[in-house]
Design an enzyme around this catalytic site. Structure first.
Site, mmCIF file in Angstrom:
data_model
loop_
_atom_site.group_PDB
_atom_site.id
_atom_site.type_symbol
_atom_site.label_atom_id
_atom_site.label_comp_id
_atom_site.label_asym_id
_atom_site.label_seq_id
_atom_site.Cartn_x
_atom_site.Cartn_y
_atom_site.Cartn_z
ATOM 1 N N THR A 153 -45.263 7.571 0.306
ATOM 2 C CA THR A 153 -45.180 6.171 0.726
ATOM 3 C C THR A 153 -46.203 5.323 -0.019
ATOM 4 O O THR A 153 -47.354 5.744 -0.160
ATOM 5 C CB THR A 153 -45.525 6.058 2.226
ATOM 6 O OG1 THR A 153 -44.702 6.942 2.942
ATOM 7 C CG2 THR A 153 -45.375 4.636 2.731
ATOM 8 N N ARG A 181 -32.644 10.409 9.334
ATOM 9 C CA ARG A 181 -34.061 10.615 9.653
ATOM 10 C C ARG A 181 -34.893 9.362 9.340
ATOM 11 O O ARG A 181 -34.823 8.801 8.267
ATOM 12 C CB ARG A 181 -34.585 11.805 8.856
ATOM 13 C CG ARG A 181 -36.061 12.151 9.098
ATOM 14 C CD ARG A 181 -36.937 11.562 8.025
ATOM 15 N NE ARG A 181 -38.332 12.013 8.122
ATOM 16 C CZ ARG A 181 -39.322 11.505 7.410
ATOM 17 N NH1 ARG A 181 -39.087 10.538 6.546
ATOM 18 N NH2 ARG A 181 -40.548 11.956 7.547
ATOM 19 N N THR A 204 -49.723 8.242 4.748
ATOM 20 C CA THR A 204 -48.711 8.642 3.776
ATOM 21 C C THR A 204 -48.670 10.159 3.744
ATOM 22 O O THR A 204 -49.676 10.818 4.029
ATOM 23 C CB THR A 204 -49.027 8.077 2.371
ATOM 24 O OG1 THR A 204 -48.020 8.525 1.455
ATOM 25 C CG2 THR A 204 -50.389 8.515 1.858
ATOM 26 N N GLY A 205 -47.524 10.697 3.404
ATOM 27 C CA GLY A 205 -47.383 12.143 3.419
ATOM 28 C C GLY A 205 -46.244 12.510 4.350
ATOM 29 O O GLY A 205 -45.290 11.737 4.491
ATOM 30 N N GLY A 207 -44.345 12.360 7.266
ATOM 31 C CA GLY A 207 -44.380 11.337 8.302
ATOM 32 C C GLY A 207 -44.414 11.879 9.715
ATOM 33 O O GLY A 207 -45.005 11.257 10.611
HETATM 34 N N1 GLY Z 1 -44.485 9.131 4.985
HETATM 35 C C1 GLY Z 1 -43.173 9.053 4.487
HETATM 36 C C2 GLY Z 1 -42.194 9.741 5.315
HETATM 37 O O1 GLY Z 1 -42.470 10.785 5.869
HETATM 38 O O2 GLY Z 1 -41.094 9.264 5.410
#
Ligand code: GLY
Length: 291
Positions: A153, A181, A204-205, A207
């Site tokens: 992200t 999702r 970020t990462g 989610g």
């Molecule tokens: N952080 C982005 C996601 O998991 O969609």
């Protein structure tokens, strides 16, 4: 790190592109909300960044679906989830904030709203992304790989010259996710949160980790109670590591307080972030716990 406004801090290597666009606005006295939107748009536009906007990697069915959220100094918020065929989800999120009584629109309704607002409908699946999707057909291993573009992200946090804070985040979500999702990015409090009296924070990462940990809101509340942005980031990550199964997943967080102090931390090595202000324009590696 210390500094005063204006300042912008953004996630990952693509944070450089985000900061460049945001800094053009901040450095001429512009508003933090315009700056964070411009920062996210710059990354959404570039197909080289395959986790955000145009060129994002698709879901298991080969569909590119986008999530984004934007918040201003006053705590107003707009978000879109599972938006298809519109290149700039962050700008649609801003329209949700400014033109509707709602905080989030998802799926078909989000697309219809975007079209009603004059956004162009276009195919977001690039040849490169389609090729990668085709190449993995038959592969049933959908576990995200840490620090690759599958989950990166763009989060953009800014403080402007008038002391106003804002934040934006935008993503195509986990690559090869299940259809439908939604991640942390469109959820205020999980992927992004702003309190103009305290600060702004993003995640970020993977989610799901930030959603379960309500990580962005947690960082704001920790700062409200006196934590520095760095302490808030470290506690949010340690909390996830203590309470959830993290295996080799990545989660990175950034925080910026109203005094222009910043923090960054991640579950493991590999998370980078960019910071720009009047004296600094830098890409750094985030700290992480020793493992
Ligand atoms: N952080 C982005 C996601 O998991 O969609």
């Amino acid at each position: 790190m210390s500094g005063s406004g204006p300042l912008v801090i953004s996630t990952w290597n693509h944070g450089r592109a985000a900061n460049a666009a945001a800094w053009e606005i901040l450095s001429t006295g512009g508003d933090s909300l315009d700056a964070v939107e411009a920062g996210a748009r710059a990354v959404e536009d570039d197909p080289a960044f395959t986790s955000v906007g145009f060129g994002g990697l698709p879901d298991r069915d080969g569909e590119v679906t986008l999530d984004a959220c934007i918040m201003n100094h006053a705590g107003d918020c707009g978000a879109v989830a599972c938006l298809r065929e519109v290149r700039h989800p962050i700008s649609v999120a801003r329209k949700v904030m400014e033109e509707t009584p709602h905080v989030m629109l998802a799926g078909k309704g989000a697309l219809q709203f975007a079209l009603d607002q004059g956004f162009k409908r276009e195919n977001l699946l690039t040849e490169h992304a389609e090729k990668r999707w085709r190449a993995r057909q038959g592969n049933e291993d959908f576990k995200p790989v840490a620090n690759v573009e599958d989950h990166d992200t763009v989060g953009v946090l800014a403080l402007d010259a008038s002391g106003r804070l804002a934040g934006a985040c935008s993503t195509s979500g986990l690559a090869w996710k299940m259809s439908g999702r939604g991640g942390d990015s469109p959820i205020a409090g999980a992927g992004l949160f702003v309190d103009g009296e305290v600060g702004v924070a993003c995640a970020t990462g993977v989610g799901e980790l930030a959603m379960r940990g309500v990580s962005a809101f947690l960082m704001i509340e920790l700062m409200r109670r006196g934590a520095s942005p760095q302490e808030a980031c470290e506690e949010a990550i340690q909390r996830v590591a203590r309470k959830q199964e993290i295996e080799d997943a990545q989660l990175g967080v950034l925080a910026l307080n109203r005094d222009g102090l910043t923090g960054a931390f991640a579950l493991r090595e590999g998370f980078t972030f960019a910071t720009s202000n009047a004296v600094l324009n830098e890409l750094e590696d985030s700290r992480h716990p020793a493992r």
